[in-house]
Write a protein that holds these residues in place. Sequence first.
Motif, PDB file in Angstrom:
ATOM      1  N   LEU A 115       1.162  -1.574  -0.017  1.00  0.00           N
ATOM      2  CA  LEU A 115      -0.319   0.149  -0.881  1.00  0.00           C
ATOM      3  C   LEU A 115       1.238   1.141   0.166  1.00  0.00           C
ATOM      4  O   LEU A 115       1.906   0.953  -0.018  1.00  0.00           O
ATOM      5  CB  LEU A 115      -1.004   0.356   1.376  1.00  0.00           C
ATOM      6  CG  LEU A 115      -1.721  -1.339   1.571  1.00  0.00           C
ATOM      7  CD1 LEU A 115      -2.484  -1.343   3.302  1.00  0.00           C
ATOM      8  CD2 LEU A 115      -3.109  -0.593   0.179  1.00  0.00           C
ATOM      9  N   ARG A 116       0.579   2.214  -0.693  1.00  0.00           N
ATOM     10  CA  ARG A 116       0.863   3.366  -0.259  1.00  0.00           C
ATOM     11  C   ARG A 116       2.316   4.135  -0.865  1.00  0.00           C
ATOM     12  O   ARG A 116       3.084   4.210  -0.630  1.00  0.00           O
ATOM     13  CB  ARG A 116       0.928   4.037   1.238  1.00  0.00           C
ATOM     14  CG  ARG A 116      -0.299   4.028   1.520  1.00  0.00           C
ATOM     15  CD  ARG A 116      -0.380   4.702   3.248  1.00  0.00           C
ATOM     16  NE  ARG A 116      -1.137   4.703   4.186  1.00  0.00           N
ATOM     17  CZ  ARG A 116      -2.187   3.578   4.298  1.00  0.00           C
ATOM     18  NH1 ARG A 116      -1.787   2.387   4.070  1.00  0.00           N
ATOM     19  NH2 ARG A 116      -2.993   3.535   5.332  1.00  0.00           N
TER      20      ARG A 116
ATOM     21  N   THR B   2       4.350   5.032  -3.764  1.00  0.00           N
ATOM     22  CA  THR B   2       4.342   6.212  -4.920  1.00  0.00           C
ATOM     23  C   THR B   2       4.214   6.092  -5.963  1.00  0.00           C
ATOM     24  O   THR B   2       5.289   4.791  -7.025  1.00  0.00           O
ATOM     25  CB  THR B   2       5.788   7.678  -4.798  1.00  0.00           C
ATOM     26  OG1 THR B   2       6.969   6.432  -4.785  1.00  0.00           O
ATOM     27  CG2 THR B   2       6.048   8.344  -2.990  1.00  0.00           C
TER      28      THR B   2
ATOM     29  N   SER C 230      -4.701  -0.334  -8.378  1.00  0.00           N
ATOM     30  CA  SER C 230      -6.233  -0.112  -7.571  1.00  0.00           C
ATOM     31  C   SER C 230      -5.655   0.514  -6.588  1.00  0.00           C
ATOM     32  O   SER C 230      -5.109   1.252  -5.991  1.00  0.00           O
ATOM     33  CB  SER C 230      -5.778  -1.652  -6.740  1.00  0.00           C
ATOM     34  OG  SER C 230      -6.872  -1.826  -6.504  1.00  0.00           O
ATOM     35  N   ILE C 231      -6.861   1.657  -6.989  1.00  0.00           N
ATOM     36  CA  ILE C 231      -6.621   3.009  -6.798  1.00  0.00           C
ATOM     37  C   ILE C 231      -8.026   3.428  -6.222  1.00  0.00           C
ATOM     38  O   ILE C 231      -9.239   3.439  -6.798  1.00  0.00           O
ATOM     39  CB  ILE C 231      -6.528   4.397  -7.643  1.00  0.00           C
ATOM     40  CG1 ILE C 231      -4.892   3.905  -8.666  1.00  0.00           C
ATOM     41  CG2 ILE C 231      -6.389   5.371  -6.824  1.00  0.00           C
ATOM     42  CD1 ILE C 231      -4.675   5.199  -8.935  1.00  0.00           C
ATOM     43  N   LEU C 232      -7.931   4.038  -4.898  1.00  0.00           N
ATOM     44  CA  LEU C 232      -9.033   4.035  -4.183  1.00  0.00           C
ATOM     45  C   LEU C 232      -9.555   4.892  -3.483  1.00  0.00           C
ATOM     46  O   LEU C 232     -10.304   5.489  -2.501  1.00  0.00           O
ATOM     47  CB  LEU C 232      -9.485   2.548  -2.162  1.00  0.00           C
ATOM     48  CG  LEU C 232      -9.884   0.929  -3.371  1.00  0.00           C
ATOM     49  CD1 LEU C 232      -9.298   0.179  -2.075  1.00  0.00           C
ATOM     50  CD2 LEU C 232     -10.721   0.952  -4.351  1.00  0.00           C
ATOM     51  N   SER C 233      -8.526   6.419  -3.400  1.00  0.00           N
ATOM     52  CA  SER C 233      -7.981   6.703  -2.907  1.00  0.00           C
ATOM     53  C   SER C 233      -8.599   8.431  -3.755  1.00  0.00           C
ATOM     54  O   SER C 233      -9.092   9.677  -2.859  1.00  0.00           O
ATOM     55  CB  SER C 233      -7.306   7.308  -2.495  1.00  0.00           C
ATOM     56  OG  SER C 233      -6.194   7.221  -3.967  1.00  0.00           O
ATOM     57  N   GLY C 234      -9.120   8.056  -4.944  1.00  0.00           N
ATOM     58  CA  GLY C 234     -10.139   8.897  -5.693  1.00  0.00           C
ATOM     59  C   GLY C 234      -8.345   9.736  -5.947  1.00  0.00           C
ATOM     60  O   GLY C 234      -8.910  11.255  -6.745  1.00  0.00           O
ATOM     61  N   ALA C 235      -7.294   9.442  -6.218  1.00  0.00           N
ATOM     62  CA  ALA C 235      -5.712  10.141  -7.099  1.00  0.00           C
ATOM     63  C   ALA C 235      -5.452   9.977  -7.554  1.00  0.00           C
ATOM     64  O   ALA C 235      -4.203  10.263  -8.792  1.00  0.00           O
ATOM     65  CB  ALA C 235      -5.174   9.962  -5.059  1.00  0.00           C
ATOM     66  N   HIS C 236      -6.277   8.970  -8.321  1.00  0.00           N
ATOM     67  CA  HIS C 236      -5.765   8.415  -9.746  1.00  0.00           C
ATOM     68  C   HIS C 236      -5.556   9.774 -10.932  1.00  0.00           C
ATOM     69  O   HIS C 236      -4.588   9.375 -11.596  1.00  0.00           O
ATOM     70  CB  HIS C 236      -7.209   7.649 -10.575  1.00  0.00           C
ATOM     71  CG  HIS C 236      -8.397   8.041 -10.480  1.00  0.00           C
ATOM     72  ND1 HIS C 236      -9.382   8.299  -9.490  1.00  0.00           N
ATOM     73  CD2 HIS C 236      -8.752   9.177 -11.888  1.00  0.00           C
ATOM     74  CE1 HIS C 236     -10.997   9.221  -9.471  1.00  0.00           C
ATOM     75  NE2 HIS C 236     -10.199   9.175 -11.251  1.00  0.00           N
TER      76      HIS C 236
ATOM     77  N   GLY D  95     -10.477  -0.020  -9.324  1.00  0.00           N
ATOM     78  CA  GLY D  95     -10.785   0.445  -8.129  1.00  0.00           C
ATOM     79  C   GLY D  95     -11.837   1.751  -8.249  1.00  0.00           C
ATOM     80  O   GLY D  95     -12.045   1.328  -9.242  1.00  0.00           O
TER      81      GLY D  95
END
Length: 105
Positions: free
Chosen positions: A8-9, A11, A30-36, A61
């Motif tokens: 995870l996390r 860079t 896999s991007i769940l943070s909305g930072a795509h 994601g």
Amino acid sequence: MEVIYTGLRQTPEMVVAASLQEDVDVIGLSILSGAHNAIVPRIIELLKQNHMDDVLLIVGGIIPDQDIEGLKKAGVSAIFQPGTPMEAIIDFIRANVKPRGVTAG
């Protein structure tokens, strides 16, 4: 298929460095943070800088429908939203990874 999980996390720099070191055919994010919209363009930039144009980039994601076209135009090969069957992802990878030839020595 061999899967290398980097955790995870990570860079974009860490993802591309691991991909370069492992000589991967595909990067799956896999991007769940909305930072795509921040992460993906940076990864694409780093892939280009490292001459990794043959690496397939796929994203899964929570990706809003309105962001899909822009990500694909930027260089993402496929986007898999929640509920996509694993078989669909595997089939896409198998159909789209460019085979590597054996070079004569």
